[in-house]
Design a protein around this motif. Structure first.
Motif, PDB file in Angstrom:
ATOM      1  N   VAL A  22      -5.604   4.880  11.761  1.00 60.68           N
ATOM      2  CA  VAL A  22      -5.431   3.158  12.153  1.00 60.68           C
ATOM      3  C   VAL A  22      -5.603   2.619  10.860  1.00 60.68           C
ATOM      4  CG1 VAL A  22      -5.755   3.212  14.613  1.00 60.68           C
ATOM      5  CG2 VAL A  22      -7.893   2.997  12.840  1.00 60.68           C
ATOM      6  N   ASP A  23      -5.127   2.981   9.705  1.00 59.44           N
ATOM      7  CA  ASP A  23      -5.176   2.578   8.260  1.00 59.44           C
ATOM      8  C   ASP A  23      -4.171   1.233   7.996  1.00 59.44           C
ATOM      9  OD1 ASP A  23      -3.165   3.997   7.972  1.00 59.44           O
ATOM     10  OD2 ASP A  23      -3.808   4.910   6.146  1.00 59.44           O
ATOM     11  N   MET A  24      -3.625   0.931   9.027  1.00 56.91           N
ATOM     12  CA  MET A  24      -2.479  -0.269   9.130  1.00 56.91           C
ATOM     13  C   MET A  24      -3.500  -1.647   9.398  1.00 56.91           C
ATOM     14  SD  MET A  24       0.264  -1.848   8.790  1.00 56.91           S
ATOM     15  CE  MET A  24       1.860  -1.086   9.075  1.00 56.91           C
ATOM     16  N   PHE A  25      -4.314  -1.269  10.162  1.00 57.88           N
ATOM     17  CA  PHE A  25      -5.094  -2.825  10.572  1.00 57.88           C
ATOM     18  C   PHE A  25      -6.705  -2.516  10.706  1.00 57.88           C
ATOM     19  CE2 PHE A  25      -6.129  -1.198  14.954  1.00 57.88           C
ATOM     20  CZ  PHE A  25      -5.132  -0.288  15.157  1.00 57.88           C
ATOM     21  N   LEU A  26      -7.174  -1.393  10.222  1.00 53.43           N
ATOM     22  CA  LEU A  26      -8.802  -1.126  10.701  1.00 53.43           C
ATOM     23  C   LEU A  26      -9.352  -0.517   9.262  1.00 53.43           C
ATOM     24  CD1 LEU A  26     -10.665  -1.837  12.879  1.00 53.43           C
ATOM     25  CD2 LEU A  26     -10.568   0.413  13.382  1.00 53.43           C
ATOM     26  N   ASN A  27      -8.968   0.655   8.795  1.00 55.02           N
ATOM     27  CA  ASN A  27      -9.409   1.247   7.837  1.00 55.02           C
ATOM     28  C   ASN A  27      -9.184   1.352   6.340  1.00 55.02           C
ATOM     29  OD1 ASN A  27     -11.140   2.658   9.649  1.00 55.02           O
ATOM     30  ND2 ASN A  27      -9.748   4.526   9.986  1.00 55.02           N
ATOM     31  N   HIS A  28      -7.895   0.578   6.262  1.00 50.29           N
ATOM     32  CA  HIS A  28      -7.713   0.393   4.781  1.00 50.29           C
ATOM     33  C   HIS A  28      -6.952  -0.999   4.752  1.00 50.29           C
ATOM     34  CE1 HIS A  28      -6.312   1.232   0.900  1.00 50.29           C
ATOM     35  NE2 HIS A  28      -5.167   1.759   1.210  1.00 50.29           N
ATOM     36  N   GLN A  29      -5.927  -1.248   5.373  1.00 54.00           N
ATOM     37  CA  GLN A  29      -5.517  -2.599   5.346  1.00 54.00           C
ATOM     38  C   GLN A  29      -6.452  -2.880   6.813  1.00 54.00           C
ATOM     39  OE1 GLN A  29      -1.596  -4.620   4.638  1.00 54.00           O
ATOM     40  NE2 GLN A  29      -1.228  -4.156   6.804  1.00 54.00           N
ATOM     41  N   ILE A  30      -6.788  -4.323   6.777  1.00 50.40           N
ATOM     42  CA  ILE A  30      -7.513  -4.926   8.003  1.00 50.40           C
ATOM     43  C   ILE A  30      -7.036  -6.066   8.513  1.00 50.40           C
ATOM     44  CG2 ILE A  30      -9.778  -6.029   8.569  1.00 50.40           C
ATOM     45  CD1 ILE A  30     -11.314  -4.263   6.323  1.00 50.40           C
ATOM     46  N   ASP A  31      -6.771  -6.329   9.759  1.00 52.77           N
ATOM     47  CA  ASP A  31      -6.350  -7.311  10.416  1.00 52.77           C
ATOM     48  C   ASP A  31      -7.349  -8.339  10.621  1.00 52.77           C
ATOM     49  OD1 ASP A  31      -5.391  -9.456  12.237  1.00 52.77           O
ATOM     50  OD2 ASP A  31      -3.996  -8.176  13.319  1.00 52.77           O
ATOM     51  N   PRO A  32      -7.365  -9.335   9.909  1.00 53.78           N
ATOM     52  CA  PRO A  32      -8.776 -10.103  10.024  1.00 53.78           C
ATOM     53  C   PRO A  32      -8.890 -11.069  11.415  1.00 53.78           C
ATOM     54  CG  PRO A  32      -6.921 -11.193   8.628  1.00 53.78           C
ATOM     55  CD  PRO A  32      -6.552 -10.063   9.051  1.00 53.78           C
ATOM     56  N   LEU A  33      -7.843 -11.160  12.195  1.00 53.91           N
ATOM     57  CA  LEU A  33      -7.869 -11.871  13.356  1.00 53.91           C
ATOM     58  C   LEU A  33      -8.104 -11.046  14.614  1.00 53.91           C
ATOM     59  CD1 LEU A  33      -4.696 -14.153  12.676  1.00 53.91           C
ATOM     60  CD2 LEU A  33      -6.992 -14.813  12.417  1.00 53.91           C
ATOM     61  N   LEU A  34      -7.579  -9.874  14.500  1.00 53.67           N
ATOM     62  CA  LEU A  34      -8.166  -9.066  15.421  1.00 53.67           C
ATOM     63  C   LEU A  34      -9.418  -8.442  15.088  1.00 53.67           C
ATOM     64  CD1 LEU A  34      -7.385  -6.643  17.296  1.00 53.67           C
ATOM     65  CD2 LEU A  34      -7.073  -4.942  15.267  1.00 53.67           C
ATOM     66  N   ILE A  35      -9.983  -8.242  14.195  1.00 48.37           N
ATOM     67  CA  ILE A  35     -11.503  -7.978  13.290  1.00 48.37           C
ATOM     68  C   ILE A  35     -12.348  -9.186  14.215  1.00 48.37           C
ATOM     69  CG2 ILE A  35     -13.353  -7.912  12.065  1.00 48.37           C
ATOM     70  CD1 ILE A  35     -11.772  -5.660  12.094  1.00 48.37           C
ATOM     71  N   ASP A  36     -12.002 -10.357  14.152  1.00 49.82           N
ATOM     72  CA  ASP A  36     -12.792 -11.484  14.862  1.00 49.82           C
ATOM     73  C   ASP A  36     -12.754 -11.587  16.125  1.00 49.82           C
ATOM     74  OD1 ASP A  36     -14.051 -14.155  13.904  1.00 49.82           O
ATOM     75  OD2 ASP A  36     -12.681 -14.724  15.394  1.00 49.82           O
ATOM     76  N   GLU A  37     -11.527 -11.037  16.797  1.00 52.13           N
ATOM     77  CA  GLU A  37     -11.697 -10.915  18.234  1.00 52.13           C
ATOM     78  C   GLU A  37     -12.305  -9.978  18.793  1.00 52.13           C
ATOM     79  OE1 GLU A  37     -10.274 -12.744  20.669  1.00 52.13           O
ATOM     80  OE2 GLU A  37      -9.651 -14.157  19.289  1.00 52.13           O
TER      81      GLU A  37
ATOM     82  N   ALA B  63     -16.344  -7.746   3.349  1.00 48.61           N
ATOM     83  CA  ALA B  63     -16.506  -8.772   4.317  1.00 48.61           C
ATOM     84  C   ALA B  63     -16.210 -10.019   3.482  1.00 48.61           C
ATOM     85  CB  ALA B  63     -18.120  -8.793   4.383  1.00 48.61           C
ATOM     86  N   ILE B  64     -16.065 -10.198   2.302  1.00 50.06           N
ATOM     87  CA  ILE B  64     -15.841 -11.439   1.800  1.00 50.06           C
ATOM     88  C   ILE B  64     -14.081 -11.525   1.852  1.00 50.06           C
ATOM     89  CG2 ILE B  64     -15.939 -13.302  -0.112  1.00 50.06           C
ATOM     90  CD1 ILE B  64     -18.162 -11.245  -1.214  1.00 50.06           C
ATOM     91  N   ALA B  65     -13.552 -10.477   1.571  1.00 46.32           N
ATOM     92  CA  ALA B  65     -11.973 -10.428   1.627  1.00 46.32           C
ATOM     93  C   ALA B  65     -11.552 -10.707   3.153  1.00 46.32           C
ATOM     94  CB  ALA B  65     -11.599  -9.214   1.148  1.00 46.32           C
ATOM     95  N   VAL B  66     -12.238  -9.996   3.996  1.00 44.39           N
ATOM     96  CA  VAL B  66     -11.826 -10.229   5.336  1.00 44.39           C
ATOM     97  C   VAL B  66     -11.945 -11.863   5.975  1.00 44.39           C
ATOM     98  CG1 VAL B  66     -12.105  -9.635   7.774  1.00 44.39           C
ATOM     99  CG2 VAL B  66     -12.163  -7.842   6.022  1.00 44.39           C
ATOM    100  N   ALA B  67     -13.063 -12.262   5.421  1.00 41.76           N
ATOM    101  CA  ALA B  67     -13.338 -13.980   5.864  1.00 41.76           C
ATOM    102  C   ALA B  67     -12.157 -14.854   5.257  1.00 41.76           C
ATOM    103  CB  ALA B  67     -14.678 -14.109   5.233  1.00 41.76           C
TER     104      ALA B  67
END
Lengths: 195, 195
Positions: A22-37, B63-67
């Motif tokens: 899941v490195d497309m949205f969680l482990n390497h690249q991160i989807d910040p809106l998904l993370i916030d949800e 953390a800062i980058a995701v914010a």
């Protein structure tokens, strides 16, 4: 959590019957809106648990833990991984074997940031065999703090970590539980079966 | 950024004239509300830069980058640190020497997540000599992506990294620039001198 399950299906990469990338949205690249949800959902699932601190392990757990901590209004704290045993007297430390990397490492948290009286919500990105979570539990136990819950983004339901933690009485909530992966097809455990 | 400067004075720990420990709110324990404000401030400072991706290095930058990425509405991406050279053809890689840890490591980003046409905003927690930032710039250059800005939480203004990057023409913005640390007393460079 349907949003996460949909994301796993759309962008995750199931390799064989065991590996999920899941490195497309969680482990390497991160989807910040998904993370916030996800942070918001952890708050809903553990509201009223009285957490004074959200604890995770570097690196992939950090973004989710900080998102959850924001909703709880408490600090996040991440355990650091080290290849060598740090013999300092100022840290709690536990040994952990990583199947992903095929090696053992030490997990450290400064004694300054965990105390008796702290109520800890553990947050992590993956739960499979449970090694990382058990090392965190060991560290938290050394500190005298109490564990009030364990929130996981993606649990491999076909591995024993989650069941063992629930059997020990921990409140474990996973946003997506993978029942099986066969030929790249991912089957999720329905939400109502989790708890 | 006054909020961050105040936090550094109140909770940071200046050791001698060079070492600043901020593991109470940034590097180990993390204040999620401060982090969110920092993300917002980076958005204000770089608004209109056209960033398609926010890139950082594990772990403290995440953390800062995701914010920040949340405010820009783009993905965050963190470079992974490895002790051994990964010879895979699927990653961009650069060598970096860490003065903090006294050793060299490799910094890796998957080729899947950086492309020509990407406009990258680099975000990191510290800028001192500039080694980590230069390794990131090397990786981004390999990918053909363009760097549209460099946002730093805490810059050690008495070390050469920031000046060198500005001289090369990069738009560098630091939320707090430390002019000097003497006997535990921290002096910040006034905001208007930074840009």
């Amino acid at each position: 959590m349907k949003l996460l399950e949909d994301k796993i299906v759309a962008e995750g990469n199931a390799i064989g019957s065991d590996i999920l990338k899941v490195d497309m949205f969680l482990n390497h690249q991160i989807d910040p809106l998904l993370i916030d949800e996800m942070g918001k959902e952890f708050f809903r699932l553990f509201e009223g648990c009285g957490a004074t601190k959200v604890v995770t392990v570097e690196s992939s757990g950090i973004a989710i833990a900080v998102a959850a901590a924001k909703y709880f209004g408490v600090p996040a704290l991440f355990a650091k991984k080290a290849t060598h045993k740090n013999v300092g007297s100022d840290i709690f430390t536990a040994r952990c074997y990583s199947f992903t990397h095929g090696k053992e490492y030490m997990m450290n948290i400064s004694k300054k940031y965990l105390h008796p009286g702290d109520k800890v919500l553990i947050i992590d990105d993956f739960l499979a065999g449970g090694n990382a979570c058990n090392a965190l539990l060991d560290i938290i136990s050394q500190s005298g703090a109490e564990v009030v819950g364990i929130g996981i983004a993606i649990e491999k339901g076909f591995q024993p970590g989650g069941a063992a933690l629930r059997q020990k009485g921990y409140k474990v909530r996973s946003l997506a539980i993978i029942e099986s992966m066969e030929d790249g097809k991912i089957t999720f455990r329905p939400d109502e079966d989790c708890f």
